[in-house]
Structures are given as C-alpha cells and as structure tokens.
Enzyme design. Structure first.
Site, PDB file in Angstrom:
ATOM      1  N   CYS A 119     -44.188 -47.820 -42.675  1.00  0.00           N
ATOM      2  CA  CYS A 119     -45.183 -48.021 -43.740  1.00  0.00           C
ATOM      3  C   CYS A 119     -44.673 -47.658 -45.134  1.00  0.00           C
ATOM      4  O   CYS A 119     -44.590 -48.529 -45.997  1.00  0.00           O
ATOM      5  CB  CYS A 119     -46.451 -47.229 -43.424  1.00  0.00           C
ATOM      6  SG  CYS A 119     -47.320 -47.898 -42.006  1.00  0.00           S
TER       7      CYS A 119
ATOM      8  N   PHE B  16     -48.397 -32.010 -48.101  1.00  0.00           N
ATOM      9  CA  PHE B  16     -47.430 -33.090 -48.262  1.00  0.00           C
ATOM     10  C   PHE B  16     -46.369 -32.793 -49.315  1.00  0.00           C
ATOM     11  O   PHE B  16     -45.899 -33.684 -50.020  1.00  0.00           O
ATOM     12  CB  PHE B  16     -48.176 -34.392 -48.617  1.00  0.00           C
ATOM     13  CG  PHE B  16     -47.781 -35.533 -47.722  1.00  0.00           C
ATOM     14  CD1 PHE B  16     -48.102 -35.498 -46.373  1.00  0.00           C
ATOM     15  CD2 PHE B  16     -47.072 -36.622 -48.194  1.00  0.00           C
ATOM     16  CE1 PHE B  16     -47.724 -36.527 -45.527  1.00  0.00           C
ATOM     17  CE2 PHE B  16     -46.676 -37.656 -47.361  1.00  0.00           C
ATOM     18  CZ  PHE B  16     -47.013 -37.609 -46.024  1.00  0.00           C
TER      19      PHE B  16
ATOM     20  N   LYS C  90     -41.770 -49.883 -46.828  1.00  0.00           N
ATOM     21  CA  LYS C  90     -42.136 -51.276 -47.115  1.00  0.00           C
ATOM     22  C   LYS C  90     -43.347 -51.360 -48.047  1.00  0.00           C
ATOM     23  O   LYS C  90     -43.432 -52.271 -48.877  1.00  0.00           O
ATOM     24  CB  LYS C  90     -42.388 -52.051 -45.823  1.00  0.00           C
ATOM     25  CG  LYS C  90     -43.742 -51.810 -45.187  1.00  0.00           C
ATOM     26  CD  LYS C  90     -44.094 -52.864 -44.150  1.00  0.00           C
ATOM     27  CE  LYS C  90     -45.368 -52.511 -43.392  1.00  0.00           C
ATOM     28  NZ  LYS C  90     -46.600 -52.622 -44.141  1.00  0.00           N
TER      29      LYS C  90
ATOM     30  N   LYS D  87     -52.229 -41.945 -38.942  1.00  0.00           N
ATOM     31  CA  LYS D  87     -50.835 -41.488 -38.954  1.00  0.00           C
ATOM     32  C   LYS D  87     -50.295 -41.586 -37.535  1.00  0.00           C
ATOM     33  O   LYS D  87     -50.966 -41.117 -36.600  1.00  0.00           O
ATOM     34  CB  LYS D  87     -50.739 -40.012 -39.399  1.00  0.00           C
ATOM     35  CG  LYS D  87     -51.288 -39.728 -40.767  1.00  0.00           C
ATOM     36  CD  LYS D  87     -51.094 -38.262 -41.135  1.00  0.00           C
ATOM     37  CE  LYS D  87     -52.037 -37.304 -40.410  1.00  0.00           C
ATOM     38  NZ  LYS D  87     -53.455 -37.451 -40.686  1.00  0.00           N
ATOM     39  N   GLU D  88     -49.126 -42.195 -37.371  1.00  0.00           N
ATOM     40  CA  GLU D  88     -48.511 -42.175 -36.046  1.00  0.00           C
ATOM     41  C   GLU D  88     -48.298 -40.722 -35.646  1.00  0.00           C
ATOM     42  O   GLU D  88     -47.957 -39.887 -36.464  1.00  0.00           O
ATOM     43  CB  GLU D  88     -47.181 -42.934 -36.067  1.00  0.00           C
ATOM     44  CG  GLU D  88     -47.387 -44.429 -36.157  1.00  0.00           C
ATOM     45  CD  GLU D  88     -46.081 -45.205 -36.247  1.00  0.00           C
ATOM     46  OE1 GLU D  88     -45.038 -44.689 -35.826  1.00  0.00           O
ATOM     47  OE2 GLU D  88     -46.132 -46.341 -36.742  1.00  0.00           O
TER      48      GLU D  88
ATOM     49  N   LYS E 170     -40.624 -39.360 -37.638  1.00  0.00           N
ATOM     50  CA  LYS E 170     -41.384 -38.118 -37.747  1.00  0.00           C
ATOM     51  C   LYS E 170     -41.743 -37.655 -36.344  1.00  0.00           C
ATOM     52  O   LYS E 170     -41.550 -38.406 -35.381  1.00  0.00           O
ATOM     53  CB  LYS E 170     -42.620 -38.302 -38.613  1.00  0.00           C
ATOM     54  CG  LYS E 170     -43.668 -39.240 -38.046  1.00  0.00           C
ATOM     55  CD  LYS E 170     -44.845 -39.176 -38.976  1.00  0.00           C
ATOM     56  CE  LYS E 170     -46.039 -39.876 -38.465  1.00  0.00           C
ATOM     57  NZ  LYS E 170     -47.209 -39.662 -39.261  1.00  0.00           N
TER      58      LYS E 170
ATOM     59  N   VAL F 189     -51.073 -49.954 -34.585  1.00  0.00           N
ATOM     60  CA  VAL F 189     -52.427 -49.992 -35.151  1.00  0.00           C
ATOM     61  C   VAL F 189     -53.388 -50.761 -34.243  1.00  0.00           C
ATOM     62  O   VAL F 189     -54.486 -50.283 -33.931  1.00  0.00           O
ATOM     63  CB  VAL F 189     -52.397 -50.625 -36.566  1.00  0.00           C
ATOM     64  CG1 VAL F 189     -53.799 -50.959 -37.059  1.00  0.00           C
ATOM     65  CG2 VAL F 189     -51.727 -49.658 -37.535  1.00  0.00           C
TER      66      VAL F 189
HETATM   67  N1  LIG Z   1     -47.952 -47.966 -37.935  1.00  0.00           N
HETATM   68  C1  LIG Z   1     -48.727 -47.297 -38.769  1.00  0.00           C
HETATM   69  O1  LIG Z   1     -48.715 -46.076 -38.821  1.00  0.00           O
HETATM   70  C2  LIG Z   1     -49.672 -48.050 -39.685  1.00  0.00           C
HETATM   71  C3  LIG Z   1     -50.699 -47.338 -40.317  1.00  0.00           C
HETATM   72  C4  LIG Z   1     -51.568 -48.038 -41.146  1.00  0.00           C
HETATM   73  C5  LIG Z   1     -51.397 -49.394 -41.355  1.00  0.00           C
HETATM   74  N2  LIG Z   1     -50.384 -50.060 -40.739  1.00  0.00           N
HETATM   75  C6  LIG Z   1     -50.262 -51.495 -40.946  1.00  0.00           C
HETATM   76  O2  LIG Z   1     -50.819 -52.160 -39.809  1.00  0.00           O
HETATM   77  C7  LIG Z   1     -50.078 -53.358 -39.542  1.00  0.00           C
HETATM   78  C8  LIG Z   1     -49.514 -53.312 -38.149  1.00  0.00           C
HETATM   79  O3  LIG Z   1     -48.623 -52.225 -38.071  1.00  0.00           O
HETATM   80  P1  LIG Z   1     -48.025 -51.710 -36.685  1.00  0.00           P
HETATM   81  O4  LIG Z   1     -47.235 -50.504 -36.971  1.00  0.00           O
HETATM   82  O5  LIG Z   1     -49.125 -51.661 -35.667  1.00  0.00           O
HETATM   83  O6  LIG Z   1     -47.046 -52.930 -36.343  1.00  0.00           O
HETATM   84  P2  LIG Z   1     -46.328 -53.232 -34.964  1.00  0.00           P
HETATM   85  O7  LIG Z   1     -45.074 -53.929 -35.317  1.00  0.00           O
HETATM   86  O8  LIG Z   1     -46.285 -52.021 -34.115  1.00  0.00           O
HETATM   87  O9  LIG Z   1     -47.329 -54.255 -34.252  1.00  0.00           O
HETATM   88  C9  LIG Z   1     -47.568 -55.552 -34.720  1.00  0.00           C
HETATM   89  C10 LIG Z   1     -47.837 -56.415 -33.508  1.00  0.00           C
HETATM   90  O10 LIG Z   1     -48.235 -57.704 -33.960  1.00  0.00           O
HETATM   91  C11 LIG Z   1     -47.719 -58.647 -33.028  1.00  0.00           C
HETATM   92  N3  LIG Z   1     -47.727 -59.988 -33.599  1.00  0.00           N
HETATM   93  C12 LIG Z   1     -46.917 -60.507 -34.552  1.00  0.00           C
HETATM   94  N4  LIG Z   1     -47.225 -61.794 -34.777  1.00  0.00           N
HETATM   95  C13 LIG Z   1     -48.267 -62.086 -33.970  1.00  0.00           C
HETATM   96  C14 LIG Z   1     -49.032 -63.260 -33.748  1.00  0.00           C
HETATM   97  N5  LIG Z   1     -48.772 -64.371 -34.414  1.00  0.00           N
HETATM   98  N6  LIG Z   1     -50.016 -63.200 -32.833  1.00  0.00           N
HETATM   99  C15 LIG Z   1     -50.266 -62.075 -32.148  1.00  0.00           C
HETATM  100  N7  LIG Z   1     -49.577 -60.936 -32.315  1.00  0.00           N
HETATM  101  C16 LIG Z   1     -48.581 -60.941 -33.212  1.00  0.00           C
HETATM  102  C17 LIG Z   1     -46.335 -58.117 -32.727  1.00  0.00           C
HETATM  103  O11 LIG Z   1     -45.800 -58.673 -31.537  1.00  0.00           O
HETATM  104  C18 LIG Z   1     -46.603 -56.627 -32.627  1.00  0.00           C
HETATM  105  O12 LIG Z   1     -46.905 -56.225 -31.295  1.00  0.00           O
HETATM  106  C19 LIG Z   1     -49.025 -53.456 -40.643  1.00  0.00           C
HETATM  107  O13 LIG Z   1     -49.535 -54.220 -41.692  1.00  0.00           O
HETATM  108  C20 LIG Z   1     -48.860 -52.012 -41.072  1.00  0.00           C
HETATM  109  O14 LIG Z   1     -48.401 -51.913 -42.404  1.00  0.00           O
HETATM  110  C21 LIG Z   1     -49.521 -49.416 -39.897  1.00  0.00           C
END
Ligand SMILES: NC(=O)c1ccc[n+]([C@@H]2O[C@H](COP(=O)([O-])OP(=O)(O)OC[C@H]3O[C@@H](n4cnc5c(N)ncnc54)[C@H](O)[C@@H]3O)[C@@H](O)[C@H]2O)c1
Length: 438
Positions: A261, A250, A264, A152-153, A322, A11
C-alpha cells in the site's frame, strides 16, 4: 443481504468473511483459480491472524463461498464489492485495468437495485468514471459507492470489525443508508460512519496513507541525524511525543516502509498531483527518503566489514514487510538480501510466516530456516528487518554460541543496547549510538 466480493486477496477475503460472519450471504470471486481451489478445499492462501478459523466457520454455516464464476455471483446480489488489486503502473499511477475489466464483466449481470461498492484504493475521480462506464454498459444509472478500506495487515480482522471509522463516498443519501445497515454490527460502540462525496472518500484513503508514510520517512531522517551526533532517537521521540500536538504513534525509525500500500499509494498520489498541475514536493521527498532508508542497514553492514562481503554469511531475521503477515510485497528485507547476494555474501533467512513466499523468489540462492536460531549457525552477523514478537526476547547466550561473528544490525530497535553489548555483541540499531565496538 446477499453480497459478491470481487477480488479475494488480503482485503476481499477479510471483507467477505467479516460480512458473512454477521449473517450475510457472501460469495468471494477471483480470477485466480488456484486461490479459489485452495479456499474450496478449506485452505486459506494468506496468513492473517484469526482469518482461517473465521473462514472455516462461515463456510460451514454456508454463508461464505468461493468461485471463479463472476456472473453467477453478481446475479441477485444486493451489493457488489470490488476489492481487486490496483498496483503501481510503470508511470507511478495506479493501474486500474483489473477494476475496469471487472466493471465491464459485471455490468450485464447487475440487479436493478444493486450497489457497486469500490473497496480497492483508487485515485480521485475513479468512482465517477465507473458510474459513467456502468451507465454506458447498462443504459441505466447504477449506484456506485466509494468505501475505502483502512485495515492493517496483521490486524485486519480486528480493524475491520472494530474500525476507527467507516468512510463512504456516495451521491445519494439512500446509498449511504444501505451501507450503514451493512456496517451496523461493527459500529455499535458509536464508531463513526462518515458519509461524504466519492471524491472526498477516494482522497481520504490516499491522504491517510500519505500522512502515515510521511511520518515514517520523517522519523527515519531524524534517526539518521541522531546517529551522526551519537544522540538517541528514542530519547528524542519521548521528548517530542509528550507534546499532544505530536504524540507517539507511528514514529518509530526502521528500514523503510514496504508492503502493497504505502509505496504504491504515495506514488499514485504523486501522479495525481502531477496530472493536476500541482507539485508533489512533500510526497516526492517521502518516497525518496524511503528508498534511501532501505539501504541504511546494508551500508552499516558493508562499512562494518570494510566492504569485504565476499564469502561472509549473514543471517536475516524478518522478511515480511511487517510482523504478523506473510506479505513480502516491497519488503525492505528483499532489498537487503539482493544486495548481500550481489556482493557475494551468503544469506540464511528466517521469518515466522513469510518463508513460503520468500522461497518462491530466492529458491536455493539463500538458505531458508524454519527456526530463528538455526539461521544464526556460523553466521558472521545478524540483520533484523521485521519486528516480529518472537525476536524481541532472544537468548543472547545461545545466539552468541551459534554465531561465528558477534555483530547485530538491528533495523527495528528491538533490544536494549546495553544488554546486547553485555552479551558480547557489537550492536548497531537505528538512530542510536553503536555499542560494543572496541
Ligand atoms: N492489503 C492491504 O493492507 C490493503 C489495505 C487497504 C486497502 N487496500 C487496497 O485494496 C485493494 C486490494 O488489495 P489486496 O492487498 O487485497 O490485493 P491482493 O493482490 O491481495 O488481492 C487482489 C485480488 O484480486 C484478484 N483479481 C485481480 N483481477 C481480478 C479480476 N478481473 N476478477 C477477479 N479477481 C481479480 C487477484 O487475483 C487477487 O486475488 C488494493 O487497491 C489495495 O490498495 C489494501
């Protein structure tokens, strides 16, 4: 505007890059030094279509940079986006420790006019708590906004730059106005910008994911009952989808949802219900059905081979949760592989993008093949877990000649059963009659 994006994952990296691409100066921050070093060398640590080019272009234009120095990136920023992970804690709730750690670290460095924007998916009440913590730490009222992300990834850039809607949760209209300004390049074709309270925005994200997960578990259960009666879920799907109240989107059966996502977020929502004294019956069922669904393909394999799995070789196509991503978090394919290994089978696996991540988990316990057909050599069966485009039109003849056994367990309904049967395969799919059994 000058932006800091804290958390450079799926994200954060997409958010930072897309904002940089419309002229903002963006610094992406992460505690993962290896990740930041890769990005500074011009390598993109995740696979997301179109992202690598966009990152390169914006780095070259000096609008996008990467650092581990949180304080320096926050100083002078108009907006500080928080996009750190909020994984599942041991009790099912969202683990907010990374978010609170970042909040504490940024507080001394925030400009007086800066807005802290929460992009991470966080339970209802988190923005309010963040506001209180920042007030205690800074002695002033810092503007905090909820801005849940719906990308969406696999289609993240498209989703970010052409959003179905942008949702912001704010206490003051001026904050919504500033967020509207930064999103304006993506809203030009009258895409909705919805401003609401932080609580409503936080819940919007969870309700959206809970409903999508519900649709998946619902259609998976319906597929399972179709199998009992030799009905075809595809016909049923068409039969219901023409009702405009239901629609088609869907509602494809599969091997259960995975990823970082849905699992969790459904569990975090269950936890929120429980903490509020409400019974999360629907969501508990959604989660339970999903856990069961991850075992369906494997049960079909075991039944077909009369529980004699020892020494069999099973090819597995599709390991990412996916298509069009390398993300294997909570991927159903891993549940299948673990079980096959437990039963003494050998696994030959292929995924177009996730091999690097899968190698780190299984090392030499399975064979990792770079080409899908190579994974079939000498296999007793093929199991398909992810609907990558390249699996959709295979050369059945070549498959037939490479495999030892002629059976396909398709967890994604990629093929016309008659075609698979004509090619000489026994073909199991989801919610459709088995074909090719003599
Ligand atoms: N992946 C998706 O498709 C998606 C879509 C919508 C929302 N989200 C939400 O967005 C958020 C992030 O998801 P993601 O998939 O990008 O996670 P991710 O695990 O890919 O990335 C999170 C990043 O945060 C970093 N991080 C952790 N602690 C940190 C700190 N103290 N300081 C700086 N960086 C730090 C990690 O090293 C990691 O690189 C989550 O809450 C998730 O639920 C994800």
């Amino acid at each position: 505007m000058k932006l800091a994006v804290v958390g450079t994952g799926y994200v954060g990296l997409v958010t930072g890059t897309c904002f940089a691409d419309c002229g903002n100066r963006v610094t992406c921050v992460d505690i993962d030094q290896r990740k930041i070093e890769m990005l500074n060398r011009g390598e993109v640590p995740i696979f997301e279509p179109g992202l690598a080019d966009l990152v390169r272009r914006n780095v070259q234009a000096r609008r996008l940079s990467f650092t581990t120095d949180l304080a320096a990136s926050v100083r002078g920023s108009d907006m500080v986006y928080l996009a750190v992970g909020t994984p599942q804690a041991h009790d099912g709730a969202a683990d907010l420790s990374a978010l609170w750690k970042v909040a504490e670290s940024i507080a001394p460095h925030l400009d007086p006019h800066a807005i802290v924007v929460v992009k991470s998916t966080v339970p209802v009440g988190t923005n309010s708590e963040l506001w209180t913590r920042l007030k205690t730490a800074t002695g002033r009222e810092v503007d905090v906004a909820s801005n849940p992300e719906f990308l969406k990834e696999g289609a993240a850039i498209e989703d970010f730059t052409k959003p179905d809607r942008v949702v912001v949760g704010v206490r003051r209209p001026e904050v919504a106005q500033r967020l509207h300004e930064i999103y304006a390049p993506f809203l030009r074709t009258d895409r909705p910008f919805l401003s609401m309270s932080p609580e409503s925005a936080e819940l919007t994200k969870y309700v959206a994911n809970a409903l999508l997960a519900t649709k998946i578990s619902f259609i998976n259960q319906m597929a399972n009952i179709c199998e009992r009666f030799d009905a075809d879920i595809n016909d049923v799907r068409r039969g219901i989808g023409h009702d405009t109240r239901i629609g088609f989107a869907f509602l494809f059966p599969g091997v259960g949802y995975g990823g970082s996502c849905f699992p969790k977020d459904v569990r975090a929502m269950i936890s929120t219900f429980e903490q509020s004294g409400l019974e999360p019956r629907i969501l508990q069922a959604v989660d339970w059905v999903n856990e069961q669904q991850k075992l369906v393909l494997q049960r079909k394999i075991e039944t077909h081979f009369q529980n004699q799995m020892e020494g069999l070789t099973i090819a597995v196509w599709g390991l990412a949760f996916k298509p069009k991503t390398d993300d294997i978090r909570e991927a159903p394919a891993l549940v299948l592989i673990d079980r096959l290994l437990d039963l003494g089978a050998k696994v030959q696996a292929h995924d177009p993008e996730a091999m690097r991540n899968v190698r780190q988990i299984y090392k030499d316990r399975i064979r990792h093949l770079d080409q899908p057909l190579d994974a079939l050599d000498g296999a007793d069966a093929l199991a398909i877990c992810t609907e990558w485009g390249e699996f959709r039109n295979p050369d059945f003849q070549e498959m037939y000649s490479r495999m030892k056994g002629r059976v396909i367990f398709d967890g994604r309904n990629l093929y016309d059963p008659q075609r698979a049967a004509q090619a000489g395969f026994v073909y199991y799919s989801m919610g459709r009659p088995v074909v090719g059994l003599s």
